[in-house]
Design an enzyme around this catalytic site. Structure first.
Site, short mmCIF file in Angstrom:
data_model
loop_
_atom_site.label_atom_id
_atom_site.label_comp_id
_atom_site.label_asym_id
_atom_site.label_seq_id
_atom_site.Cartn_x
_atom_site.Cartn_y
_atom_site.Cartn_z
N THR A 241 43.61 36.68 43.21
CA THR A 241 42.45 37.46 42.77
C THR A 241 42.17 38.67 43.66
OG1 THR A 241 41.45 35.46 41.85
CG2 THR A 241 39.97 37.31 42.29
N GLU A 243 42.49 41.77 46.49
CA GLU A 243 43.41 42.92 46.57
C GLU A 243 43.96 43.26 45.18
OE1 GLU A 243 43.75 44.77 49.07
OE2 GLU A 243 42.98 43.54 50.72
N ASP A 245 43.13 41.66 41.05
CA ASP A 245 43.39 40.46 40.25
C ASP A 245 44.76 40.59 39.56
OD1 ASP A 245 42.19 38.07 38.57
OD2 ASP A 245 43.11 39.49 37.16
C1 LIG Z 1 37.33 35.80 49.66
C2 LIG Z 1 37.24 37.16 49.05
C3 LIG Z 1 37.46 38.29 49.82
C4 LIG Z 1 37.39 39.56 49.27
N1 LIG Z 1 37.58 40.63 50.06
C5 LIG Z 1 37.40 41.87 49.56
C6 LIG Z 1 37.49 43.02 50.37
O1 LIG Z 1 37.74 42.91 51.57
N2 LIG Z 1 37.29 44.23 49.82
C7 LIG Z 1 37.01 44.38 48.50
O2 LIG Z 1 36.83 45.50 48.04
N3 LIG Z 1 36.93 43.31 47.69
C8 LIG Z 1 37.11 42.07 48.19
N4 LIG Z 1 37.00 40.98 47.35
C9 LIG Z 1 36.70 41.19 45.93
C10 LIG Z 1 37.94 41.00 45.08
O3 LIG Z 1 38.80 42.10 45.21
C11 LIG Z 1 37.50 40.78 43.63
O4 LIG Z 1 36.93 39.49 43.56
C12 LIG Z 1 38.67 40.90 42.66
O5 LIG Z 1 39.11 42.22 42.57
C13 LIG Z 1 38.30 40.41 41.25
O6 LIG Z 1 37.15 41.02 40.80
P1 LIG Z 1 35.95 40.13 40.25
O7 LIG Z 1 35.65 39.06 41.24
O8 LIG Z 1 34.87 41.06 39.90
O9 LIG Z 1 36.55 39.40 38.98
P2 LIG Z 1 36.44 39.88 37.48
O10 LIG Z 1 36.89 41.30 37.38
O11 LIG Z 1 35.11 39.54 36.94
O12 LIG Z 1 37.54 38.97 36.80
C14 LIG Z 1 37.29 37.66 36.28
C15 LIG Z 1 38.45 37.24 35.36
O13 LIG Z 1 38.52 38.12 34.26
C16 LIG Z 1 39.81 38.64 34.11
N5 LIG Z 1 39.75 40.06 33.72
C17 LIG Z 1 39.04 41.05 34.32
N6 LIG Z 1 39.28 42.22 33.72
C18 LIG Z 1 40.16 41.98 32.73
C19 LIG Z 1 40.81 42.80 31.75
N7 LIG Z 1 40.64 44.11 31.69
N8 LIG Z 1 41.67 42.22 30.90
C20 LIG Z 1 41.88 40.89 30.95
N9 LIG Z 1 41.31 40.07 31.84
C21 LIG Z 1 40.45 40.61 32.72
C22 LIG Z 1 40.48 38.52 35.46
O14 LIG Z 1 41.88 38.32 35.30
C23 LIG Z 1 39.80 37.29 36.05
O15 LIG Z 1 40.54 36.14 35.72
C24 LIG Z 1 37.08 39.70 47.90
C25 LIG Z 1 36.89 38.57 47.11
C26 LIG Z 1 36.96 37.32 47.67
C27 LIG Z 1 36.72 36.12 46.80
#
Ligand SMILES: Cc1cc2nc3c(=O)[nH]c(=O)nc-3n(C[C@H](O)[C@H](O)[C@H](O)COP(=O)(O)OP(=O)(O)OC[C@H]3O[C@@H](n4cnc5c(N)ncnc54)[C@H](O)[C@@H]3O)c2cc1C
Length: 588
Positions: A241, A243, A245
Site C-alpha cells: 500500500t 509508497e 498502492d
Molecule cells: C504505515 C504507513 C506509513 C505511511 N507513510 C507515508 C509517508 O511517509 N508519506 C506519505 O505521503 N504517505 C504515507 N502513507 C500513506 C500511504 O502512501 C497511503 O496509505 C497509500 O498511498 C494509499 O492511500 P490510501 O490509504 O488513501 O488508500 P486509498 O487510496 O483509499 O485506497 C483504498 C483501496 O482502494 C483501491 N483504489 C484506490 N484508487 C483506486 C483506483 N483508481 N482504481 C482502483 N482501485 C483503487 C486501492 O487499491 C486500495 O486497495 C503511509 C501509510 C501507512 C499505512
C-alpha cells in the site's frame, strides 16, 4: 522524542493561481515538544505491523509559513508574490517533483526481494532437515523437500525471487544513471518511474505470498515468533500500500504502455491495427518502443505458434510472454480508441469497463520485464554448471508464468491443448532436477544467522532428527524396540447369519460398488482416448494406428507424452497400491 519540523507537501496558491503541490519546510513544535499554534496531530497507535516505525497524522489551521520556507528547486515565489519555475509545464513540474519519491519505491522493491530471500532460506533449510511420515521406509521418515508438493510450493518461489533479484539490480543501475546525473533525461526518468512502479507492485505482492507459503511450509514451527516468518509477514503487509498502492501503480504502468502504443501506431491505419490484434502483424509494422522492442517475439522465432514446439527454448518463452503483453495492449488500445472523442464522463466509464484488463496487462508486462532481466543475468554467468542450474530456474519462472495464464494461451490459440497439458509435467521434471541444488541456491543469497534470526534455520532440526534416529537405532539393535500392533483377525462367516454375517453382506455390496467404479473408469479412459484422437490430425492418427497395431487400446503402450495424467492416475489406482504421498497423507 518528537520531531520539531516537517516537510509538508501542499498546494501552492499565489496571486490567485494554484501552481500545484510543492514542498514546504514547516516548524511544528517548540523546544519543549509542544505543538505550535494552529498545528495538531495524533499518533496512529498500534498497527498491523512495522511497529518499529512511528506513524501519525498532522493537521494545520491557519498556520503561516514564511515564503522562504518553500523548498524551491522547482518553483520559486518572489517578494511580490510572482511565481517562477525552471519547468514551464505544470504537469511535467509535478512529476519531476514527486519523481524524487521514486527512491522509496526502489527501496521497497529491494526490501521485498530481501524478504523473499530470507523466508526461502529459512523454509528451504528447514525443509531439507525436517522429516515427516514413512512413505518409503519403516525406519526413516521422508525429508519434506523430497515431497513433490513441497518442491512445487517453494522452488517456483525461489525462481521468482531470482527473477526479482535480477530485475532489482537493473532498477538500481537505472536509478544510479538518472540520479547521478549521467543519464538524467526526461525519457530515462519516465522509464525509471515506470520500472519502479511495475517492479515494486510485483515484488511486494510476491513477498506477502512467499512469506506466507514459507510460514505454512514450516508447519507449526513456522508460526513461532522466534522463527521470524510471522513478524516478517506482518511488517511486509503495508508494503503493498505505501509508497503507492500496488493497484494504482499498475495503472500508471499501463498508462505508459498505452501511450507507447499510441506513439507506435500514430501513422498506422485501423486495418493494420486489427490485424495486429489478431496476432498476424509482421515485424515491419513496428519500429520503436519505449521500454522494449515490440516486434522482438516475431523476429526471434518467425511465428509464435510454431515457436512453442519447444517450450524450454528461451526464444519460445520470450515469444509467448511478449505476444501476450502485445495482444493485451493492442486489445485495450482498440477498446479505448473511442474515448478520445467521448465526453469526459463517458470516457471515464469506458476506461472503468476495461480497468481489470488494464491492470492485468501491466502485470503481464512487469512479469515479462522480470523474465528478461533474469535472462540477461544468465548471460553473465560464466561457470557452466551454475549456468545450467540457473537456466532450469529461469525456465521454471517462465513456464510457471505461462502455466498461470494457460487459459489465455489456449483460448487465444497460442498453445495447443496437447502442449498445454504437457506443461505441468515438464515443470515437475524441472523441479525434481532443481531439488538437489535447493540449498546451494539459497546459500547464494549469503544471508548470515544475524540476518535470518530464525532458530529453525540454524541446523537445530537436523540435530534433533539425528538424535531421534540414533535413539531408535539403538533400540532396534538392543532388541528393545516395540513391535507394531496387529489388526484383529477376521473369522470366516456366512452372509446374513448374525453380526459377522451382516458385515460380510456389506463387504459384498462394497465389492460390487468397486467393480462398477472400475467399469466407469475404463469407459472414461476410452472416451478420453477417442477425444484425443479427434484432436490429432487424421494423418497422424493413421500413422499412430499403424505403429501401435494390436496394442492401441492400451494407454501404457503409447509414448509417455501421449498419455494423459488421468491415464497414469487410473493405472496407479488399478495397480491397487497407493502412491507414497497418498499413503503418507492417510497416515497424517
Ligand atoms: C504505515 C504507513 C506509513 C505511511 N507513510 C507515508 C509517508 O511517509 N508519506 C506519505 O505521503 N504517505 C504515507 N502513507 C500513506 C500511504 O502512501 C497511503 O496509505 C497509500 O498511498 C494509499 O492511500 P490510501 O490509504 O488513501 O488508500 P486509498 O487510496 O483509499 O485506497 C483504498 C483501496 O482502494 C483501491 N483504489 C484506490 N484508487 C483506486 C483506483 N483508481 N482504481 C482502483 N482501485 C483503487 C486501492 O487499491 C486500495 O486497495 C503511509 C501509510 C501507512 C499505512
Amino acid at each position: 522524542m518528537h520531531g520539531r519540523a516537517a516537510v509538508v507537501f501542499a498546494q501552492l496558491v499565489t496571486l490567485g493561481v494554484n501552481h500545484g503541490v510543492h514542498a514546504f519546510y514547516v516548524d511544528i513544535r517548540d523546544e519543549d515538544g509542544r505543538f505550535l499554534p494552529g498545528v495538531g496531530g495524533e499518533d496512529d497507535g498500534h498497527k498491523g505491523g512495522l511497529n518499529g516505525i512511528d506513524n501519525g497524522r498532522l493537521h494545520f489551521t491557519r498556520v503561516r509559513v514564511p515564503r522562504t520556507h518553500l523548498l524551491d528547486k522547482y518553483g520559486h515565489v518572489a517578494a511580490d508574490g510572482s511565481y517562477s519555475s525552471p519547468i514551464a509545464s505544470p504537469g511535467r513540474r509535478f512529476f519531476t517533483m514527486i519523481g524524487t519519491l521514486v527512491q522509496g519505491r526502489v527501496s521497497l522493491d529491494g526490501a521485498a526481494v530481501l524478504a523473499n530471500k530470507a523466508a526461502l532460506t529459512i523454509a528451504v533449510r528447514y525443509g531439507s532437515e525436517r522429516r515427516q511420515f514413512n512413505a518409503s521406509s519403516d525406519v526413516q521418515e521422508e525429508v519434506l523437500l523430497d515431497y513433490q508438493q513441497h518442491q512445487r510450493r517453494l522452488l517456483p518461489r525461489l525462481a521468482e525471487t531470482y527473477a526479482m533479484n535480477f530485475a532489482h539490480q537493473e532498477l538500481l543501475d537505472k536509478y544510479d544513471a538518472v540520479f547521478s546525473g549521467r543519464e538524467d533525461t526526461d525519457e530515462n526518468r519516465q522509464d525509471l518511474e515506470t520500472l519502479a512502479a511495475a517492479l515494486k507492485a510485483l515484488s511486494t505482492w510476491s513477498a506477502l505470498e512467499t512469506v506466507q507459503e514459507c510460514r505454512e511450509a514450516c508447519g507449526g514451527a513456522g508460526f513461532l515468533t522466534k522463527n521470524r516468518l510471522t513478524s516478517l509477514r506482518h511488517d511486509l503487509d503495508i508494503y503493498a500500500t505505501f509508497e503507492g498502492d500496488n493497484t494504482v501503480l499498475l495503472q500508471l504502468v499501463a498508462k505508459r504502455l498505452l501511450s507507447d502504443w499510441a506513439d507506435e501506431f500514430k501513422q498506422v491505419d485501423v486495418g493494420v491495427m486489427a490485424r495486429y490484434v489478431a496476432g498476424r502483424a509482421t515485424e515491419a509494422t513496428f519500429h520503436r518502443s519505449g521500454l522494449r522492442k515490440l516486434g522482438q517475439a516475431f523476429r526471434d522465432t518467425g511465428d509464435v505458434r510454431r515457436s512453442v514446439n519447444a517450450l524450454r527454448e528461451e526464444s519460445a518463452q520470450h515469444a509467448l510472454l511478449t505476444d501476450r503483453v502485445e495482444t493485451m495492449v493492442a486489445e485495450i488500445a482498440e477498446n479505448l480508441r473511442p474515448s478520445a472523442k467521448l465526453p469526459r464522463a463517458e470516457a471515464a466509464a469506458l476506461f472503468n469497463e476495461n480497468q481489470h484488463r488494464i491492470i492485468a496487462t501491466a502485470r503481464a508486462h512487469a512479469e515479462l520485464l522480470q523474465w528478461e532481466a533474469f535472462t540477461r543475468g544468465l548471460a553473465q554467468v560464466e561457470d557452466p554448471g551454475t549456468r545450467t542450474v540457473l537456466t532450469w530456474l529461469r525456465d521454471v519462472f517462465g513456464l510457471r508464468l505461462i502455466e498461470k495464464n494457460l487459459a489465455w494461451y489456449l483460448s487465444y490459440g497460442r498453445l495447443s491443448m496437447r502442449r498445454g497439458r504437457s506443461l505441468d509435467e515438464y515443470i515437475d521434471r524441472l523441479l525434481a532436477r532443481l531439488r538437489p541444488h535447493a540449498l546451494d541456491l539459497v546459500a547464494a543469497f549469503e544471508l548470515a544467522p544475524e540476518h535470518l534470526r530464525a532458530e529453525i534455520a540454524t541446523g537445530i532440526e537436523a540435530r534433533r532428527q539425528e538424535e531421534a534416529a540414533e535413539h531408535y537405532r539403538r533400540m532396534r539393535a538392543s532388541g528393545d524396540a516395540p513391535v507394531k500392533e496387529r489388526g484383529p483377525r477376521r473369522e470366516p462367516a456366512t452372509a446374513g447369519t448374525g453380526p459377522e454375517g451382516e458385515r460380510t453382506a456389506e463387504e459384498a455390496k462394497e465389492e460390487r460398488r468397486k467393480e462398477r467404479r472400475a467399469e466407469k473408469q475404463a469407459e472414461r479412459r476410452t472416451e478420453r482416448k477417442h477425444e484425443r484422437r479427434l484432436e490429432l490430425k487424421p494423418r497422424k492418427v493413421a500413422a499412430k494406428r499403424a505403429a501401435a497395431a494390436g496394442s492401441a487400446e492400451d494407454p501404457a503402450a503409447r509414448a509417455p507424452e501421449d498419455r494423459s495424467p488421468a491415464d497414469a492416475a487410473a493405472e496407479t489406482a488399478g495397480a491397487g497400491s497407493p502412491a507414497p504421498a497418498a499413503e503418507a497423507a492417510q497416515q497424517g
